[in-house]
Each structure stands twice: as C-alpha cells, then as structure tokens.
Design a protein around this motif. Structure first.
Motif, PDB file in Angstrom:
ATOM      1  N   HIS B  14       0.641  44.474 -25.651  1.00 47.53           N
ATOM      2  CA  HIS B  14       0.941  43.409 -24.968  1.00 47.53           C
ATOM      3  C   HIS B  14       2.073  42.448 -25.723  1.00 47.53           C
ATOM      4  CE1 HIS B  14      -0.441  40.341 -22.006  1.00 47.53           C
ATOM      5  NE2 HIS B  14      -0.447  39.415 -23.002  1.00 47.53           N
ATOM      6  N   ILE B  17       5.783  42.775 -24.997  1.00 48.50           N
ATOM      7  CA  ILE B  17       6.132  42.492 -23.659  1.00 48.50           C
ATOM      8  C   ILE B  17       6.251  40.920 -23.717  1.00 48.50           C
ATOM      9  CG2 ILE B  17       5.611  42.076 -21.368  1.00 48.50           C
ATOM     10  CD1 ILE B  17       6.129  44.972 -21.710  1.00 48.50           C
ATOM     11  N   GLU B  18       5.167  40.300 -24.351  1.00 51.46           N
ATOM     12  CA  GLU B  18       5.178  38.863 -24.536  1.00 51.46           C
ATOM     13  C   GLU B  18       6.739  38.550 -25.388  1.00 51.46           C
ATOM     14  OE1 GLU B  18       3.377  36.237 -24.542  1.00 51.46           O
ATOM     15  OE2 GLU B  18       1.402  36.643 -23.790  1.00 51.46           O
ATOM     16  N   VAL B  21       9.666  38.590 -22.844  1.00 49.82           N
ATOM     17  CA  VAL B  21       9.560  37.723 -21.862  1.00 49.82           C
ATOM     18  C   VAL B  21      10.122  36.365 -22.434  1.00 49.82           C
ATOM     19  CG1 VAL B  21       8.102  36.089 -20.523  1.00 49.82           C
ATOM     20  CG2 VAL B  21       7.781  38.622 -20.507  1.00 49.82           C
ATOM     21  N   ALA B  22       9.715  36.161 -23.592  1.00 43.96           N
ATOM     22  CA  ALA B  22       9.890  35.016 -24.547  1.00 43.96           C
ATOM     23  C   ALA B  22      11.318  35.126 -25.013  1.00 43.96           C
ATOM     24  CB  ALA B  22       9.294  34.575 -25.647  1.00 43.96           C
ATOM     25  N   ILE B  25      13.496  34.297 -21.733  1.00 46.78           N
ATOM     26  CA  ILE B  25      13.679  32.884 -21.236  1.00 46.78           C
ATOM     27  C   ILE B  25      14.553  32.239 -22.408  1.00 46.78           C
ATOM     28  CG2 ILE B  25      12.226  30.662 -21.341  1.00 46.78           C
ATOM     29  CD1 ILE B  25       9.764  32.321 -20.440  1.00 46.78           C
ATOM     30  N   PHE B  28      17.972  32.642 -21.152  1.00 46.49           N
ATOM     31  CA  PHE B  28      18.052  31.721 -19.890  1.00 46.49           C
ATOM     32  C   PHE B  28      18.710  30.403 -20.514  1.00 46.49           C
ATOM     33  CE2 PHE B  28      16.192  28.683 -16.829  1.00 46.49           C
ATOM     34  CZ  PHE B  28      16.858  29.061 -15.781  1.00 46.49           C
ATOM     35  N   LEU B  31      21.839  30.120 -21.879  1.00 47.56           N
ATOM     36  CA  LEU B  31      22.868  29.960 -20.707  1.00 47.56           C
ATOM     37  C   LEU B  31      22.762  28.782 -20.131  1.00 47.56           C
ATOM     38  CD1 LEU B  31      22.545  33.438 -18.664  1.00 47.56           C
ATOM     39  CD2 LEU B  31      24.488  32.195 -19.337  1.00 47.56           C
ATOM     40  N   VAL B  32      21.725  28.153 -19.788  1.00 46.43           N
ATOM     41  CA  VAL B  32      21.734  26.907 -19.215  1.00 46.43           C
ATOM     42  C   VAL B  32      22.356  25.728 -20.114  1.00 46.43           C
ATOM     43  CG1 VAL B  32      20.123  24.790 -18.668  1.00 46.43           C
ATOM     44  CG2 VAL B  32      19.700  27.183 -17.926  1.00 46.43           C
ATOM     45  N   ILE B  60      14.910  21.371 -24.394  1.00 43.91           N
ATOM     46  CA  ILE B  60      13.395  21.610 -24.448  1.00 43.91           C
ATOM     47  C   ILE B  60      13.145  23.061 -24.349  1.00 43.91           C
ATOM     48  CG2 ILE B  60      11.616  20.968 -23.458  1.00 43.91           C
ATOM     49  CD1 ILE B  60      12.668  18.230 -22.427  1.00 43.91           C
ATOM     50  N   LEU B  61      13.604  23.732 -23.470  1.00 41.77           N
ATOM     51  CA  LEU B  61      13.394  25.225 -23.151  1.00 41.77           C
ATOM     52  C   LEU B  61      13.541  25.894 -24.458  1.00 41.77           C
ATOM     53  CD1 LEU B  61      12.134  27.083 -21.241  1.00 41.77           C
ATOM     54  CD2 LEU B  61      14.304  27.388 -20.206  1.00 41.77           C
ATOM     55  N   ALA B  64      10.550  25.205 -26.711  1.00 39.05           N
ATOM     56  CA  ALA B  64       9.296  25.692 -26.283  1.00 39.05           C
ATOM     57  C   ALA B  64       9.240  27.216 -26.550  1.00 39.05           C
ATOM     58  CB  ALA B  64       9.033  25.451 -24.899  1.00 39.05           C
ATOM     59  N   MET B  67       8.321  28.021 -29.971  1.00 36.07           N
ATOM     60  CA  MET B  67       6.825  28.013 -30.379  1.00 36.07           C
ATOM     61  C   MET B  67       6.291  29.368 -29.471  1.00 36.07           C
ATOM     62  SD  MET B  67       6.202  25.615 -32.163  1.00 36.07           S
ATOM     63  CE  MET B  67       4.568  25.324 -31.803  1.00 36.07           C
ATOM     64  N   ASN B  68       6.777  29.661 -28.512  1.00 36.07           N
ATOM     65  CA  ASN B  68       6.200  30.898 -27.618  1.00 36.07           C
ATOM     66  C   ASN B  68       6.357  32.118 -28.515  1.00 36.07           C
ATOM     67  OD1 ASN B  68       4.893  29.224 -25.665  1.00 36.07           O
ATOM     68  ND2 ASN B  68       6.824  29.503 -24.532  1.00 36.07           N
ATOM     69  N   PHE B  81      -0.802  46.089 -22.703  1.00 38.28           N
ATOM     70  CA  PHE B  81      -0.291  45.121 -21.544  1.00 38.28           C
ATOM     71  C   PHE B  81      -0.747  45.805 -20.411  1.00 38.28           C
ATOM     72  CE2 PHE B  81       3.120  44.613 -18.535  1.00 38.28           C
ATOM     73  CZ  PHE B  81       3.098  43.060 -18.196  1.00 38.28           C
TER      74      PHE B  81
END
Lengths: 333, 166, 516
Positions: B14, B17-18, B21-22, B25, B28, B31-32, B60-61, B64, B67-68, B81
């Motif tokens: 798990h 994968i966590e 995913v983080a 993000i 992403f 990129l933003v 902000i992302l 965050a 932290m994640n 997972f």
C-alpha cells in the motif's frame, strides 16, 4: 401510453430528419449527409441562437433534403471550432458560423488559424452595438456621458475579454480621450443586468441583449456604433424607436463597429458546394421567421457573398489588427 | 513493483502506491506552477494575470503533497494495496476499455460498443452466443436511433455507417 | 391578489383544449398537457444519459419547436428541463454516475443506499424531494417575483464571489480523510478548473501548446470518470458484486418511504431556502446541492452516518438542487439573466420566438409567463407521478448481471463524455479520471472536495477577479456593503465552524466518530 407518444415524437423527428420533399432532381451538388454547423461559442449566445434558428427554419420549410445539426465547440475562445473546421478540408458537410472571434482569437491568443483558411460562403447579417447607460443617471447624450467619464473611474461591463466589447471600449477611449475600467463577463444578458443593478457605468450591449431593460425604463441608449441610424421604426420605449437612436459619429464619437454573422466552409470546398449553401441561405432569408429574428434583434441585414464578402472580411481583419495593436491586445507569446 | 519482500507475494505494498500517487500529484503540481509562470502571475493592466490563481493553487498543492509524501513514507510497509488476483481483474476491464476508446475514432462508437459488450459477456461473464449477439447488437442499435435520429446528435461513426449513408 | 387571477388564467391556458393537427390527424385535445407529458418523458431520458444534459437536450430540441406557439414551445422545453432534473438522480443512485452535475451530491448517500438494497427507497426519496424543492420554488416565483428580481439585481461580482465562498465553506472540512489529502484533492480541483482559456484576460493558460487542452477540463468528464468508471474498477477488484440484487421491488416501497419523510421537515425547509437563494443569485443548482448536503451533514443528528446511506443525505441535495433549478428561471424571465446553462438555452428560445425576457415580459406577455408558471405546477405533479411509477422498474435494473450492465454503463459513459463537447480527447480523459478515481478511493483522497472545487473554481475565480478589477485591486470590496459583508461573514463562520468542531472532536477522542 408513454410508449406511443414517444414513438410519435420519434416519427416527427424522423420526418424532419429525412424529409423527402419534392425538390426537382438536378445535376447540382447537394449534401449527401447530415450537415453540421459548428458554433465557435457556447450554447445560448448570439451565434448559437442564429445557428439554431437557421436549423429550425431549414427543417420547418424543408429547404434541404438532409438534416442539419448544430455543434458547439467553444473552447479556447472559439479556436476549438475553427481548428476543427480547418482540419476538415474537403468535407462539404461542415460549416462554421462566425462572430468577431474569427479575427480576435487568432490575434489575441496566437492560435494557428486565420480567416484565409476557410472558404467564404455568405454574410447573413451584421450585429449592431449600442452605447447604454443606466436610466437613473443624469447624462442624456454622448457628450454629457463623456464629460462625466473624463473624471475617471467609470466601469464598462462587457462580454468576454479582448473581444468585440473590449475593442469598442478601447476605440471609445482613443476617440474621446477617456479611460474606462473594463470588466469582462460571460454573456450579454449578465452584462446588461450589471448595468441595471448599477454595478457598472456603461455597456456596449447588442440591441437584443438590452432591449427589455430599455423597454422597462431601466436603461438608456445613447448612440449606435453604425454608419447610419437603424431602420426599425416600431416604438419601443415611449416614443423612442431603434431608428431614433443617433449614430455615435453624429454625436462626436467617431467609432463604428459591426459584428459579422456569416458562414464559412471547410478549406477546399468547390464553387458548386458554396453555391448550394448560398442558395440555401437566400431561401432562409426569405422566410418570415428570419425576418422576425432580424426585427427582434434590430440586425443590420446586409447580405454579401463571393468577392464582395471576401473583401469585406479582409478589410475587417486589417481593422481588427490595427484596433487590437493600438489597444495592446495582441498575443505576446 | 513493490520493493518489499514479504508483501510482494500477495500484491503491491500500500505504501508504494501511496508514494506513487503522491508523487504523481507532485508532478501535476509542478506542471501547474510551471504553466502559471508561463501565463504570468503578476498584476497586469487587467487586474491579476491569468497565472495568478493557478500559481497559488500549484504552490499549495506542492506543500500538501510534501506532507502526504512524508506521511506515506512513514506508513506501514506490510499492508497490501490489493492482491494480484484482484488487480488482474481491474486490468481485465481497464485494458478492454482502453482498446475500446482507441477503436472509437476508427470504426465509430456503435461498432466499438458492440465489440465491448460482446467481449464482456463472453470473457468476463459467460453467456450464450445468441444472448451475447442480441444484447451486443441491440443496445448500440437502440442508442444509434436515440442519438442520431431522435435527438440529432452526431456521435463518432465509422466506415459501416458511412456505407449506410450517415 | 392579482397573482392568483393571473395564475388561474395560466392554468386555463395550459389545460385549454385546442384543435391541433398531429401527424396528419385533426385532433381536439389539451395539447399543452400532451406536450408536458412528452417533455417530462424526454427529459427523464436525457437526464439519465450522462453528458446529454438538460442544456444539450433543450438546445437540440429547440429548433423543433419553432413552428409551435411560444407558450406551447416553452412548456415542452421547460418540461424537458424538469424531466432532466428528475432523471439526473437515477444513475447517481443506481450506478454512482451522476447524470447531471447537480446530482453529484446525491451519489454520496444514494449509491450506498442502493448497495444496501434500498435503491427503491433512495429513488423515492430523491424524486419526492425534487418535487418538494421545485414546488416550493414555484410558489415563491408566483408570489414574490418582482421582489426577488429586485433582490437579484443587488448581486454584483463581489456578492457573487461571497455566495460561492459560502457554498464552498459550508461543504469543506467534512471528510473523514486525512486533512492534507483533503486539501490536496480540493486544490487539484481548483487547479483543474483553471486549464484552458482564462475568461478574464482572454489569454490561454496551462495549455502547454496543446490544442486538446484549449477547452480545459470539463466538470462532467471528471465526474463520469472519477465516480462512474472508478466505481466499475472498484467493483471488479472486489469481485463482481453488485449488492442490490435482492432488493424488494414493488410499489409499496414508495408508500413506506413516504411515511419516513415528514420527520425530515426541517431538512426540507432549509434545503428549499438554500436552493431558492442559490438559484436566484444566480449560483445555480450544483453549488446549492453541495451546500445543502454540507449543512445537513453538520446540523443533523445523524451527521456522522452521512456517506453510508443516510436518507437525509439524499433529501438535502435533491431538494436544494430542484429549488435552485426552478428558481433559476425567475432571473431569466424577469431580468434576462440565465441562472443555469439550460436557462441560457431557453432564453435563446424566447428571443427566437420574439419574446423579450426582462421586466416587461410579465406585463406584455402575461399569458405566456403565467402559462409557463402554471405548467411548472402541473409539470411537477405529472413528473412526480411518471417517475414514481418507474421506481420499481428502475430498481429492477440492478438485477441485471454485472457482465451485461457494466459494458453498457461504459458505453453510456463514453457517449456522455463525447457529447459534452464533441471531443474525442474527453473520452480519453474520462478513462484517465477513472483510473485516478480508483487510485484516490484506494489511497483515501476524498473525491467530493475535488469535484466541488472544480465546479466552483473558475466561476469563483472569475467573480473574485471581476470584483478586484472593478475596485482597482482593493480587497475591501468584499466588505463594501451590508449584503456582501453578511455573506462573507457567514462563509467564514461556516469555514471555521468545521475547524472548531473538528478540533473539539479530536480533543474528545477520534475513535467513536468513525464508528458509525
């Protein structure tokens, strides 16, 4: 019960779709498949309404054997629609209805298309613009309005950004030596209400977007951005008719602006194919529904095709280029 | 693939994968921020520029996500997972959906849908050929009439529909 | 009261028998009632098909109505709209796929209910709530139209931003997920909403030179993917179980559910008020549904159980969405400002039929206006009857085995994704969002804040910047008058209330909170 009604509606729709009307057979080109009208703007706007009205008129009067559908491709200030048509070279079943973003979008956002990419079909009408103020305000004519505006801080609400409304605003600023704060909104109706609610000081709404508030005594038209006064004499607010609004030029504000409502085809369309659609639009123009539409929106009903149309479009392109250059709206990237 | 020995026999950890995913993000978010900087994040003559708002969101992302990632890093290394069998099931639908979507521009949405339905009924469940044929042809056909004929909505069509004059 | 006389004339218009020629047969029948039934049925179908939303449906059928009387045409089209409002809830509850943006919040409790075999109950609650919300809104329109129109005029950009802020503040801070994951999900939503054209400056942003990113990401595509496709992937992982199979299915479920509903009268009233307010301002049905759900979750004594199949979690968003959906027609009629995309299309229709929406419409075309209002009353009743009789039928769909229903759902998702903007790229994005939805669900990133941020994001940003441009950059504009200050203050209270209550529950110990 529900089932049978659904069926009957289906029959109606099917009948509209494949109406086998008694048009005489001829060697002329005609569409073999459903014709798509691309609207490079969202549902509910002026171009969309016109496209859907034409769709309805064509269906109602059986003007074409194939059916017509309207497809909205509004993304990127209309680039999505224009690029789609540009990329469909040789497809005679696709038309695009244009508004001023034919000129403003490539200039303002650097998207790779221009009016030269498309095959011109016809200009169906020109949309008028009128300078509106709130009826509670003391200024009764353009001169008084500009006097007041010179003190600064006037907010001009308009539809979209770096598009027709803002271009007109920039042209007024230049012609009269005033400065407005331009606040963009999504639609003309919303813009008119901002003015009624006194959240803005002036707008350049199209007639149809503001007429109800004029009738209701909330707004006052000061001048129309056309070379001549409008031909519609029907009384709207008290004794005033569209024809009683003076031209801006006659009021000392030398700004003229009309918005194209015309059609283009995909690149590489043949003269026969263009001719079919020109004839089709001629028939549309002859219907009473079309005349009502023109009347309601106080449109300028100039119709142009062929060379004349091409020249008009290229002249407008140059004009937009100059206006946008002066206003600093050209794409910087 | 998980780097963790004892969990790997049942499925990916798990934690892996966590972290993935983080990290996704995080990419992403970068990129933003990059796109926002391109669009300009200052205050132009029309008020705040186009990139102002996305830049703040991107920043902000990134915070965050940091932290994640930290939390994910500290997370349990043994939690699984999902086991491989279950993931195989997920793959057994994801791949056909991907193929289905790729097919749409070439053969149209109706024929592709017929194939998708037939595939599901034959491979994922097991129905008789007759039933499969009825459903897989019937449903797209009804859809065709609803969209193309009643509502006059054009969906992607392929050579077969073109042959029939659509 | 003049309104009542007008309204009765309106009923007379709607119920009047007419000589009509339908498909070559001369008939004498209440044509408008006939159109009402046709409209509702079509609307439900349109609402059920994801992507083919109310706005599309009305736009597509608009040309068919040009040969009708304006009153008949608008009855047909507005009934399609009511039907679509009803229909949006169906797929939300049955398959976790919101047919319309405003039924996203309905999935939160509606879908769990269906999984527990309570699909019939959830559908009945949803339909009945829709009816009540809509009915409340129509009564308000009948009695308060001029007052409400005047109120709507007070909403400039700053006030609008305050409303979006309040809607958002009422919803956030509710999830059980880790706070930084919630924050990340929310910010992802806001960021996704900024892709494409920036409406304020007309320039492009975050497109990275790609033509496909020009239109940005559509909210519906994200929702179809995150919820619909994501759910199918989860179901596959869990081994093909659709849990609604043994649901009791008969008409009794309607009556049984009705017995439970009066207990929630306060939820109804609150949701109606939220909905009407959001419909008029005009923020729209989607923020209304989220806000109503958020507030219900906070104040309800069953709040902890929201998200696990609580009937109140269906009632609150559905009531508010419909109250908003109906009351959105009022600014359209009285001011010419559409309160929703569908209203925008209807507005276009009015103009084509030669009717000028605006303050004068009520006096100049009173037959039309009151005919429309009367058709709202009748259309609502007709709609409720039609959809309630379908409840057993709809619940029975869940008996169809997964092997058959899954590919059909996938097909409709693809069709829906495509029709939103006629873009193939959107279909690819749908699958991408589907995978994202699956991974987010598995890794505890909440999806609700993401979709809410996505739907409110660009409009809130726009209003924020409009206000700032107008004020020359001063943030004081958000506290410049009583109205905007009040809404902002309410927003801050809502925002910090969640922080405080979260803090309190942490002090009290977190274990019991998640037990429900």
């Amino acid at each position: 019960m529900i089932q049978s009604k659904r069926n009957s509606l289906f029959v109606a729709a099917a009948a509209l779709g494949v109406a086998l009307s008694g048009t005489p057979a001829s060697a002329q080109w005609e569409p073999q498949r459903t014709v798509e009208i691309i609207v490079p703007a969202g549902t509910g706007g002026g171009a969309d309404q016109m496209a859907r009205a034409i769709q309805g008129i064509v269906a109602k009067h059986n003007l074409m054997k194939q059916s017509m559908i309207v497809v909205n491709k509004a993304g990127g200030a209309g680039s999505e629609g224009f690029l789609d048509v540009k990329g469909s070279a040789g497809n005679p079943h696709k038309l695009i209805i244009t508004l001023s973003n034919l000129f403003t979008t490539p200039l303002g956002t650097n998207q790779p298309f221009s009016y030269k990419d498309f095959t011109p079909v016809a200009m169906l009408a020109l949309d008028e613009f009128v300078l509106w103020v709130n009826a509670e305000k003391p200024y009764k004519n353009v001169k008084e309005f500009l006097e007041a505006a010179k003190k600064g801080g006037f907010k001009m609400a308009g539809t979209g950004s770096r598009q027709e409304d803002q271009i007109i605003t920039a042209a007024i600023e230049k012609a009269a030596g005033v400065k407005f704060t331009y606040v963009p909104y999504r639609g003309g109706g919303e813009v008119a209400v901002q003015l009624v609610g006194n959240h803005a000081d002036a707008t350049v709404n199209n007639p149809i977007e503001a007429v109800a508030h004029w009738k209701g005594g909330k707004l006052r038209p000061l001048c129309v951005f056309d070379g001549k006064t409008l031909p519609y004499n029907e009384k709207i607010a008290g004794d005033a008719a569209w024809s009683s609004i003076p031209t801006c030029k006659s009021q000392g504000l030398d700004v003229e602006y009309l918005m194209l409502r015309g059609f283009f085809m995909t690149p590489g369309a043949t003269p026969e194919q263009v001719k079919f659609y020109v004839d089709l639009f001629q028939k549309v123009r002859a219907t009473p529904e079309w005349k009502d539409l023109m009347n309601n929106g106080a449109f300028n009903t100039t119709f142009m095709t062929g060379k004349e149309y091409v020249e008009w479009v290229s002249k407008e392109h140059t004009r937009h280029l100059n206006l946008m250059k002066e206003a600093g709206f050209l794409s910087t990237n | 693939m998980s780097g963790d020995g004892n969990a790997a026999d049942q499925g990916p950890a798990h934690r892996t994968i966590e972290l993935a995913v983080a990290a996704g993000i995080g990419i992403f978010a970068i990129l933003v921020v990059y796109g926002a900087l391109q669009a300009g994040i200052g205050w132009g003559f029309e008020g705040p520029k186009a990139g102002f708002f996305p830049f703040i969101m991107g920043t902000i992302l990134i915070g965050a996500t940091a932290m994640n990632l930290w939390h994910a890093f500290q997370g349990s290394r043994t939690k699984v997972f999902a086991d491989w069998g279950a993931l195989k099931q997920v793959g057994a639908v994801t791949i056909p959906i991907a193929v289905y979507i790729v097919l749409i521009p070439f053969i149209g949405i109706y024929i592709s849908s017929a194939i998708l339905i037939a595939y599901f009924m034959q491979r994922i469940s097991s129905y008789g050929v007759v039933r499969t044929a009825l459903v897989s042809i019937g449903v797209p056909l009804v859809t065709f009439f609803v969209f193309e004929r009643w509502f006059l909505v054009a969906l992607p069509k392929g050579p077969l529909e073109a042959m029939l004059g659509y | 009261m003049a309104e009542f006389a007008n309204l009765f004339n309106g009923f007379a218009t709607v119920l009047a028998f007419q000589d009509v020629n339908i498909f070559g047969t001369q008939m004498y029948l209440p044509f408008n009632v006939f159109l009402m039934v046709v409209g509702i049925v079509l609307g439900v179908i349109i609402g059920v098909l994801p992507g083919l939303g109310g706005a599309n449906g009305v736009a597509i059928l608009l040309p068919l109505t040009f040969s009708m009387q304006p009153t008949s045409a608008v009855i047909l089209l507005s009934c399609i709209y009511w039907g679509a409002l009803f229909g949006g809830a169906i797929t939300s509850i049955l398959f976790n796929i919101p047919g319309e943006p405003w039924s996203v919040a309905t999935t939160f409790d509606g879908y769990p209910m269906a999984q527990q075999g309570r699909a019939g109950e959830a559908l009945t609650a949803a339909f009945t709530s829709s009816f009540i919300g809509a009915f409340f809104a129509v009564i308000m329109i009948t009695l308060l139209a001029p007052m409400v129109a005047a109120f709507a005029l007070r909403f400039g950009a700053a006030e609008k931003f305050a409303v979006y802020f309040l809607a958002f503040a009422s919803f956030v801070g509710l999830s059980k997920e880790p706070p930084f994951k919630t924050l990340a999900a929310m910010v992802i939503g806001f960021a996704l909403a900024t892709f494409g054209t920036d409406h304020m400056t007309g320039s492009l942003r975050l497109t990275f030179g790609s033509q496909y990113l020009l239109p940005g990401f559509d909210f519906l595509i994200a929702v179809i993917g995150l919820f619909g496709i994501g759910e199918i992937l989860l179901t596959m992982e869990e081994g093909l179980k659709f849990k609604g199979k043994d649901a009791k299915i008969n008409l009794r479920v309607v009556l049984d559910t009705w017995k439970k509903l009066p207990a929630y009268w306060w939820t109804y009233l609150r949701s109606c008020l939220i909905g009407c307010w959001m419909g008029i301002t005009p923020a729209g049905a989607t923020p209304a549904s989220f806000m109503s759900y958020g507030i219900a979750k906070r104040v309800s004594k069953n709040g902890k159980n929201f998200g696990n199949g609580e009937i109140e979690g269906v009632i609150a968003p559905e009531t508010a969405a419909h109250a908003a959906g109906k009351s959105a027609l009022l600014p359209m009629l009285a001011l010419g400002v559409p309160g929703s995309p569908t209203a925008a299309v209807l507005l276009g229709g009015l103009l084509i039929w030669g009717l000028q929406p605006g303050p004068t419409l009520f006096t100049e075309n009173s037959e039309f206006v009151w005919g429309l209002i009367a058709s709202m009353y009748l259309g609502n009743v007709v709609g409720l009857i039609i959809v309630l009789t379908c409840v057993p039928l709809l619940a029975a769909i869940l008996r169809v085995p997964f092997g058959i229903i899954a590919p059909i759902i996938l097909m409709f998702c693809a069709v829906g994704a495509y029709t939103v903007r006629n873009s193939f790229f959107d279909v690819i994005m749908m699958l991408a969002f589907g995978l994202l939805g699956y991974l987010f669900k598995k890794t505890n990133y909440p999806l609700a804040p993401l979709v809410l941020a996505m739907v409110l994001g660009d409009r809130a940003e726009e209003a924020f910047r409009q206000a700032l441009v107008g004020s020359g950059g001063s943030l004081g504009v958000f506290f410049s008058n009583g109205l905007v200050s009040t809404i902002m203050a309410l927003g801050f209270i809502a925002l910090f209330w969640s922080v405080i209550s979260a803090g309190l529950s942490r002090i009290r110990g977190t274990a019991p909170a998640t037990a429900g």
